[in-house]
Design an enzyme around this catalytic site. Structure first.
Site, PDB file in Angstrom:
ATOM      1  N   LYS A 276     119.692  -3.438 111.334  1.00 25.74           N
ATOM      2  CA  LYS A 276     120.045  -3.476 112.756  1.00 25.74           C
ATOM      3  C   LYS A 276     121.424  -2.852 112.972  1.00 25.74           C
ATOM      4  CE  LYS A 276     117.612  -7.775 113.982  1.00 25.74           C
ATOM      5  NZ  LYS A 276     116.721  -7.189 114.995  1.00 25.74           N
ATOM      6  N   ASP A 346     112.396  -4.831 109.789  1.00 23.99           N
ATOM      7  CA  ASP A 346     112.974  -5.675 110.840  1.00 23.99           C
ATOM      8  C   ASP A 346     111.892  -6.407 111.638  1.00 23.99           C
ATOM      9  OD1 ASP A 346     114.938  -6.843 112.350  1.00 23.99           O
ATOM     10  OD2 ASP A 346     115.358  -5.058 113.563  1.00 23.99           O
ATOM     11  N   GLU A 348     110.042  -8.747 110.700  1.00 24.51           N
ATOM     12  CA  GLU A 348     109.841  -9.681 109.587  1.00 24.51           C
ATOM     13  C   GLU A 348     109.279 -11.030 110.006  1.00 24.51           C
ATOM     14  OE1 GLU A 348     112.559  -9.483 111.232  1.00 24.51           O
ATOM     15  OE2 GLU A 348     113.071 -11.587 111.488  1.00 24.51           O
ATOM     16  N   ARG A 350     106.900 -11.916 111.979  1.00 21.15           N
ATOM     17  CA  ARG A 350     105.428 -12.015 111.949  1.00 21.15           C
ATOM     18  C   ARG A 350     104.913 -12.150 110.517  1.00 21.15           C
ATOM     19  NH1 ARG A 350     105.110  -6.441 115.174  1.00 21.15           N
ATOM     20  NH2 ARG A 350     107.099  -7.308 115.816  1.00 21.15           N
TER      21      ARG A 350
HETATM   22  N1  BES Z   1     114.632 -11.384 115.405  1.00 23.89           N
HETATM   23  C1  BES Z   1     114.248 -10.164 115.995  1.00 23.89           C
HETATM   24  C2  BES Z   1     113.930 -10.291 117.486  1.00 23.89           C
HETATM   25  C3  BES Z   1     115.068 -10.687 118.389  1.00 23.89           C
HETATM   26  C4  BES Z   1     115.794  -9.722 119.047  1.00 23.89           C
HETATM   27  C5  BES Z   1     115.361 -12.011 118.607  1.00 23.89           C
HETATM   28  C6  BES Z   1     116.818 -10.083 119.893  1.00 23.89           C
HETATM   29  C7  BES Z   1     116.384 -12.372 119.465  1.00 23.89           C
HETATM   30  C8  BES Z   1     117.117 -11.406 120.105  1.00 23.89           C
HETATM   31  C9  BES Z   1     113.013  -9.619 115.291  1.00 23.89           C
HETATM   32  O1  BES Z   1     112.887  -9.922 113.958  1.00 23.89           O
HETATM   33  C10 BES Z   1     113.075  -8.141 115.393  1.00 23.89           C
HETATM   34  O2  BES Z   1     113.954  -7.578 114.819  1.00 23.89           O
HETATM   35  N2  BES Z   1     112.143  -7.548 116.125  1.00 23.89           N
HETATM   36  C11 BES Z   1     112.102  -6.154 116.300  1.00 23.89           C
HETATM   37  C12 BES Z   1     110.684  -5.704 116.097  1.00 23.89           C
HETATM   38  C13 BES Z   1     110.512  -4.216 115.977  1.00 23.89           C
HETATM   39  C14 BES Z   1     111.152  -3.716 114.702  1.00 23.89           C
HETATM   40  C15 BES Z   1     109.042  -3.897 116.000  1.00 23.89           C
HETATM   41  C16 BES Z   1     112.580  -5.840 117.706  1.00 23.89           C
HETATM   42  O3  BES Z   1     112.306  -6.614 118.625  1.00 23.89           O
HETATM   43  O4  BES Z   1     113.269  -4.837 117.878  1.00 23.89           O
HETATM   44 ZN    ZN Z   2     113.834 -11.652 113.352  1.00 26.56          ZN
HETATM   45 MN    MN Z   3     113.897  -8.539 112.723  1.00 24.14          MN
END
Ligand code: BES
Ligand code: ZN
Ligand code: MN
Length: 498
Positions: A276, A346, A348, A350
């Site tokens: 990230k 990222d 992860e 799921r």
């Molecule tokens: N933990 C994040 C989602 C998240 C984002 C929670 C902001 C709280 C605040 C999750 O693991 C994630 O990184 N999701 C990605 C998925 C993508 C790579 C398909 C996302 O939402 O960008």
């Molecule tokens: Zn996450």
């Molecule tokens: Mn993530």
């Protein structure tokens, strides 16, 4: 646990000391008991209300310092507007408003008595107390100095003086259990990841044993034996080993199958090799908000001795990018046997949910499943911070959950599931891939999870990325972590399974 406030109930009487809260309505009337808090108080109130443009509206407060004709330090007049129009959730918010107005008071009495002589119901009194407790929650364990202004660090004693004090105290026993559950969840989410790794999280859950919850901790060996390849793939880039914790509460009939609650517990989500950006990454200490809600819910149902069989499971891992980390393109085999091409490390959450869903279905054969996860940024784009996204394979279950949301103010908004979206996670090389492309990211995530729900079991997925943490301060929460889901799901259990 619910903040630094101690709440008790007493018979209706006119208090003479400390900070006193009394109720009024849009006519600015006072009950007989309330009118005696100071000499000639009804006249004082009318005068002060005129000056302050206070009209007795619902959730409005009028503050009178060092009131004449009284030995009290302060009298706060609380508006109910049109009291009969108040929903239970408004009583909760009112308690929150009062909690926010305690200032530096040490001794507080709330004269809970309506001017129109209609009794305040026990559930209304208990909701008010719960709102107050939720509002007074603070995460200050790492503050070595007290705040310069505002509420004192030491504990405040609040007495709620009301005609139905015995029934109200009984109702509060139940609601305080739920408030404590929400505080337990908030504490877990607020805790920084250096202090709360998977092992430390699991250790904290052992405390639920004292309430009668059966707590089983699965270590890395046990997870390997169970073939949780998806969860282990996420964890392998961290030096901190994963844990899965199963929590069982048996308050119902021995033969009844349980309702299962499943929580994503990524103690920190760097994104892994698909790392990230730096800005805001600190918020990913809260990526275990789903697991925290499940833990808080288990606390709540056990502490209030719910008459239902409930099982909670959390998958606790850290998503880090070291030399052992999984790579984009890796293919893992989940416990279900289905293979997953990990195109983005990222995505992860799921992967973690997939394996604990399979585990809990094998182990407990639940009649219903609700999972909670801070799963996607996309749900925040769609709904912001005021509704969690709900995906559900059964209309009646979705209706029940939405009703619990309205009741508690932890609101849900239903999102679609559809085979068309499911196509988006087809993979060339494995049974599925873990991302679905640019659009509808919260939906493709839900479709992924649905592939691990067996035999059309009634199931709901709650994406709490926008609501578990970082939501705006409210009447009942001032901390970064909200505890979202604890009150909602406790209410769902009460209404549907008890
Ligand atoms: N933990 C994040 C989602 C998240 C984002 C929670 C902001 C709280 C605040 C999750 O693991 C994630 O990184 N999701 C990605 C998925 C993508 C790579 C398909 C996302 O939402 O960008
Ligand atoms: Zn996450
Ligand atoms: Mn993530």
């Amino acid at each position: 646990m619910a903040g630094s406030v101690h709440i008790g109930f007493a018979k209706l009487a006119t208090p003479t000391k400390g900070t006193i809260f009394v109720l009024t309505d849009k006519t600015l009337a006072l009950s007989e008991t309330a009118s005696k808090v100071a000499a000639d108080f009804p006249a004082t109130l009318k005068k002060a209300a005129g000056t302050a443009k206070f009209e007795g509206g619902v959730l409005k407060l009028l503050d009178l310092l060092a009131p004449a004709g009284s030995s009290a330090d302060r009298i706060v007049v609380v508006g109910l507007g049109e009291p009969d129009k108040m929903q239970l959730h408004d009583w909760l918010r009112l308690g929150g408003k009062i909690g926010g107005a305690l200032a530096s008071a040490e001794q507080v009495t709330i004269v809970l008595d309506r001017a129109d002589a209609i009794p305040v119901e026990a559930d209304q009194a208990a909701a008010l107390a719960q709102g107050l407790a939720l509002r007074c929650y603070r995460f200050d364990k790492y503050k070595t100095k007290p705040p310069e202004n505002g509420t004192p660090a030491k504990s405040v004693k609040v007495t709620i003086s009301t005609a139905g004090n015995v029934a109200a105290a009984r109702a509060w026993k139940t609601e305080s259990a739920v408030a404590d559950g929400a505080a337990f969840a908030r504490d877990l989410v607020n805790e920084p990841a250096n202090a709360l790794g998977p092992v430390e999280f699991a250790d904290r859950l052992l405390a639920l044993k004292d309430l009668g919850v059966v707590v089983e901790v699965l270590d890395e060996k046990a997870l390997t034996r169970s073939k949780m390849g998806a969860l282990l793939g996420v964890s392998q880039g961290s030096v901190r080993p994963p844990r899965v914790v199963v929590m069982t509460w048996k308050g119902g009939k021995a033969k009844d199958k349980p309702v299962a609650f499943v929580g994503k517990g990524v103690v920190f989500d760097t994104g892994g090799i698909s790392i990230k950006p730096a800005a805001g990454m600190e918020d990913m200490k809260g990526d275990m908000g789903g697991a925290a809600a499940v833990a808080g819910l288990m606390h709540a149902v056990a502490a209030r001795k719910a008459k239902a069989n409930i099982v909670g499971i959390v998958g606790l891992v850290e998503n880090m990018p070291d030399g052992h980390a999984q790579r984009p393109g890796d293919i893992v085999t989940s416990m279900s046997g289905q293979t997953i091409e990990v195109l983005n490390t990222d995505a992860e959450g799921r992967l973690v949910l997939a394996d604990i869903l399979t585990y809990i279905q094998k182990k407990a054969k639940p009649t219903h499943i609700v999972d909670l996860a801070t799963l996607t940024g996309a749900i925040i784009v769609a709904l912001g911070h005021h509704h969690a996204g709900m995906f559900c394979n059964k209309d009646d279950m979705a209706t029940d959950l939405a009703a619990a949301g309205t009741h508690t103010g932890e609101k849900l908004w239903r999102m679609p599931l559809d085979p068309e979206y499911d196509k988006l996670i087809e993979s060339k090389n494995a049974d599925m891939k873990n991302i679905g492309g640019r659009w509808g990211g919260a939906i493709t995530a839900a479709q992924f999870i649905q592939r691990f729900v067996e035999n059309e079991t009634p199931w709901a997925h709650l994406d709490v990325a926008g609501t578990a943490m970082g939501s705006p301060a409210s009447d009942t929460n001032q901390s970064w972590a909200s505890g979202f889901g604890v009150r909602l799901l406790d209410q769902y259990i009460r209404a549907r399974f008890e």
